[in-house]
Design a protein around this motif. Structure first.
Motif, mmCIF file in Angstrom:
data_model
loop_
_atom_site.group_PDB
_atom_site.id
_atom_site.type_symbol
_atom_site.label_atom_id
_atom_site.label_comp_id
_atom_site.label_asym_id
_atom_site.label_seq_id
_atom_site.Cartn_x
_atom_site.Cartn_y
_atom_site.Cartn_z
ATOM 1 N N GLU A 147 -5.085 14.978 0.460
ATOM 2 C CA GLU A 147 -4.479 13.796 -0.189
ATOM 3 C C GLU A 147 -5.519 12.917 -0.882
ATOM 4 O OE1 GLU A 147 -1.346 13.504 -0.449
ATOM 5 O OE2 GLU A 147 -0.633 14.916 1.058
ATOM 6 N N ALA A 148 -6.794 13.208 -0.664
ATOM 7 C CA ALA A 148 -7.878 12.384 -1.224
ATOM 8 C C ALA A 148 -7.943 12.540 -2.747
ATOM 9 C CB ALA A 148 -9.200 12.793 -0.578
ATOM 10 N N PRO A 149 -8.556 11.563 -3.444
ATOM 11 C CA PRO A 149 -9.257 10.404 -2.904
ATOM 12 C C PRO A 149 -8.336 9.231 -2.594
ATOM 13 C CG PRO A 149 -9.483 10.425 -5.279
ATOM 14 C CD PRO A 149 -8.711 11.662 -4.910
ATOM 15 N N PHE A 150 -8.864 8.302 -1.791
ATOM 16 C CA PHE A 150 -8.133 7.099 -1.412
ATOM 17 C C PHE A 150 -8.840 5.865 -1.969
ATOM 18 C CE2 PHE A 150 -7.109 10.269 1.780
ATOM 19 C CZ PHE A 150 -5.732 10.167 1.853
ATOM 20 N N ASP A 151 -8.040 4.904 -2.410
ATOM 21 C CA ASP A 151 -8.605 3.639 -2.888
ATOM 22 C C ASP A 151 -9.194 2.821 -1.731
ATOM 23 O OD1 ASP A 151 -7.681 3.876 -5.694
ATOM 24 O OD2 ASP A 151 -5.692 3.751 -4.761
ATOM 25 N N ARG A 152 -8.575 2.962 -0.573
ATOM 26 C CA ARG A 152 -9.014 2.230 0.608
ATOM 27 C C ARG A 152 -8.877 3.136 1.830
ATOM 28 N NH1 ARG A 152 -10.277 -0.540 -3.121
ATOM 29 N NH2 ARG A 152 -9.854 -2.757 -3.456
ATOM 30 N N ILE A 153 -9.853 3.051 2.744
ATOM 31 C CA ILE A 153 -9.756 3.718 4.043
ATOM 32 C C ILE A 153 -10.078 2.687 5.116
ATOM 33 C CG2 ILE A 153 -10.638 5.527 5.564
ATOM 34 C CD1 ILE A 153 -11.258 7.222 3.139
ATOM 35 N N LEU A 154 -9.227 2.620 6.138
ATOM 36 C CA LEU A 154 -9.394 1.680 7.240
ATOM 37 C C LEU A 154 -9.422 2.449 8.553
ATOM 38 C CD1 LEU A 154 -9.427 -1.234 8.353
ATOM 39 C CD2 LEU A 154 -6.932 -1.136 8.408
ATOM 40 N N VAL A 155 -10.462 2.226 9.341
ATOM 41 C CA VAL A 155 -10.567 2.833 10.673
ATOM 42 C C VAL A 155 -10.305 1.745 11.705
ATOM 43 C CG1 VAL A 155 -12.074 4.059 12.284
ATOM 44 C CG2 VAL A 155 -12.219 4.541 9.821
ATOM 45 N N THR A 156 -9.382 2.016 12.634
ATOM 46 C CA THR A 156 -8.932 0.989 13.579
ATOM 47 C C THR A 156 -9.391 1.259 15.003
ATOM 48 O OG1 THR A 156 -6.825 2.091 14.022
ATOM 49 C CG2 THR A 156 -6.893 0.572 12.143
ATOM 50 N N ALA A 183 0.824 -1.207 0.000
ATOM 51 C CA ALA A 183 0.000 0.000 0.000
ATOM 52 C C ALA A 183 0.859 1.259 0.000
ATOM 53 C CB ALA A 183 -0.908 0.009 1.233
ATOM 54 N N ARG A 184 0.352 2.297 -0.663
ATOM 55 C CA ARG A 184 0.896 3.654 -0.493
ATOM 56 C C ARG A 184 0.142 4.241 0.693
ATOM 57 N NH1 ARG A 184 -0.116 7.142 -5.031
ATOM 58 N NH2 ARG A 184 -1.809 5.765 -5.666
ATOM 59 N N LEU A 185 0.758 4.182 1.862
ATOM 60 C CA LEU A 185 0.042 4.383 3.115
ATOM 61 C C LEU A 185 0.117 5.816 3.638
ATOM 62 C CD1 LEU A 185 -1.538 3.009 5.454
ATOM 63 C CD2 LEU A 185 0.676 2.741 6.593
ATOM 64 N N TYR A 186 -1.060 6.317 3.999
ATOM 65 C CA TYR A 186 -1.212 7.570 4.734
ATOM 66 C C TYR A 186 -1.918 7.206 6.035
ATOM 67 C CZ TYR A 186 -0.126 9.797 0.299
ATOM 68 O OH TYR A 186 0.500 10.184 -0.858
ATOM 69 N N THR A 187 -1.345 7.566 7.172
ATOM 70 C CA THR A 187 -1.909 7.145 8.444
ATOM 71 C C THR A 187 -1.931 8.305 9.432
ATOM 72 O OG1 THR A 187 -1.746 5.502 10.241
ATOM 73 C CG2 THR A 187 0.325 6.174 9.195
ATOM 74 N N ILE A 188 -3.014 8.391 10.219
ATOM 75 C CA ILE A 188 -3.238 9.514 11.132
ATOM 76 C C ILE A 188 -3.352 8.995 12.563
ATOM 77 C CG2 ILE A 188 -4.731 11.464 11.743
ATOM 78 C CD1 ILE A 188 -5.900 11.359 8.967
ATOM 79 N N GLU A 189 -2.691 9.679 13.502
ATOM 80 C CA GLU A 189 -2.780 9.345 14.922
ATOM 81 C C GLU A 189 -3.064 10.607 15.732
ATOM 82 O OE1 GLU A 189 -3.210 7.979 18.374
ATOM 83 O OE2 GLU A 189 -2.893 6.510 16.770
ATOM 84 N N ARG A 190 -4.000 10.507 16.702
ATOM 85 C CA ARG A 190 -4.393 11.645 17.529
ATOM 86 C C ARG A 190 -3.553 11.791 18.800
ATOM 87 N NH1 ARG A 190 -9.686 13.646 17.939
ATOM 88 N NH2 ARG A 190 -9.112 14.332 20.025
ATOM 89 N N GLN A 191 -2.953 10.700 19.282
ATOM 90 C CA GLN A 191 -2.149 10.744 20.503
ATOM 91 C C GLN A 191 -0.704 11.037 20.120
ATOM 92 O OE1 GLN A 191 -3.330 10.683 23.439
ATOM 93 N NE2 GLN A 191 -5.141 9.372 23.567
ATOM 94 N N ARG A 192 -0.196 12.175 20.599
ATOM 95 C CA ARG A 192 1.137 12.607 20.141
ATOM 96 C C ARG A 192 2.231 11.607 20.509
ATOM 97 N NH1 ARG A 192 3.316 16.800 17.746
ATOM 98 N NH2 ARG A 192 1.410 18.043 17.861
ATOM 99 N N LYS A 193 2.160 11.019 21.697
ATOM 100 C CA LYS A 193 3.200 10.066 22.093
ATOM 101 C C LYS A 193 3.217 8.864 21.151
ATOM 102 C CE LYS A 193 4.892 7.322 25.987
ATOM 103 N NZ LYS A 193 4.663 6.926 27.407
#
Length: 217
Positions: A148-157, A106-116
């Motif tokens: 960066e959109a659109p994305f071929d796939r979006i995954l919420v974890t 995957a060409r991955l773009y990933t987001i995290e809310r917790q800075r640590k």
């Protein structure tokens, strides 16, 4: 920082885990190969190292967990990632799911809310998989990455109380969004975008995730 050791013993434990997931119904051999390749123990506190290949969730700090390997495999299988597809992951967490997606090309773009957790993942992920490179962002997952959109796939974890419209809008036509929806128990939900205005929705069983952090205004 401790060296990133992946011993023959670790690899053997991963092989047993892969067989367990196969027995539980995971069929996609590429997903199973990714689970067999990514060293899950490196994403956990060293005190959990020799429990890392059990089908369990473990705490990773900041009130978050690394998901059960079965959950990671199930979501990944449902996502149907193909090499070179542009994938957005909401909730980097430890970075384990990120590396599974990277292993699949995957060409991955990933987001995290917790800075640590963001800083830890940003440090660890490139040491394990440097190509394709991961694009790791600190920010609000409810908003996605519209630039960066659109994305071929979006995954919420994480468990989302509702499906954010911003994420639906960022799915490419022909693309997929996999998201666990609900409060205490979540329903794994797949949205397939069939046109500019139309989505096909299916549900795929109950799961339990830590809650997705509240949306920032």
């Amino acid at each position: 920082m401790l060296p990133l050791k992946d011993t023959l013993k670790h690899q053997g434990m991963r092989s047993h885990l892969v067989e367990e997931l196969r027995r539980k119904g995971i069929k996609d051999e590429k997903v199973l190969a990714a689970i067999g390749a990514v060293p899950r123990h490196l994403f956990l506190d060293s005190s959990f190292e020799y429990h890392a290949y059990q089908n369990k969730a473990f705490p990773i700090g900041e009130g978050q967990t690394i998901s059960h390997p079965y959950t990671v495999a199930f979501q990944t299988e449902l996502l149907q990632v193909q090499p070179q597809q542009k994938v957005l992951e909401i909730g980097t967490g430890s970075g384990y799911q990120s590396c599974v997606l990277l292993y699949l090309g995957a060409r991955l773009y990933t987001i995290e809310r917790q800075r640590k957790l963001f800083m830890q993942a940003k440090n660890l992920i490139p040491k394990l998989i440097s190509w394709p490179p991961a694009h790791i962002f600190f920010g609000d997952g409810y908003k996605g990455l519209p630039k960066e959109a659109p994305f071929d796939r979006i995954l919420v974890t994480a468990g989302a109380p509702y499906v954010p419209n911003d994420l639906l809008a960022q799915v490419a036509i022909g693309g997929r969004l996999v998201i666990p929806v609900g409060n205490n128990i979540q329903v794994m939900t797949l949205y397939e975008r069939v046109s500019e205005r139309e989505f096909h929705k299916t549900t795929h069983g109950n799961f339990q995730f830590v809650p997705m952090l509240q949306e920032k205004n």
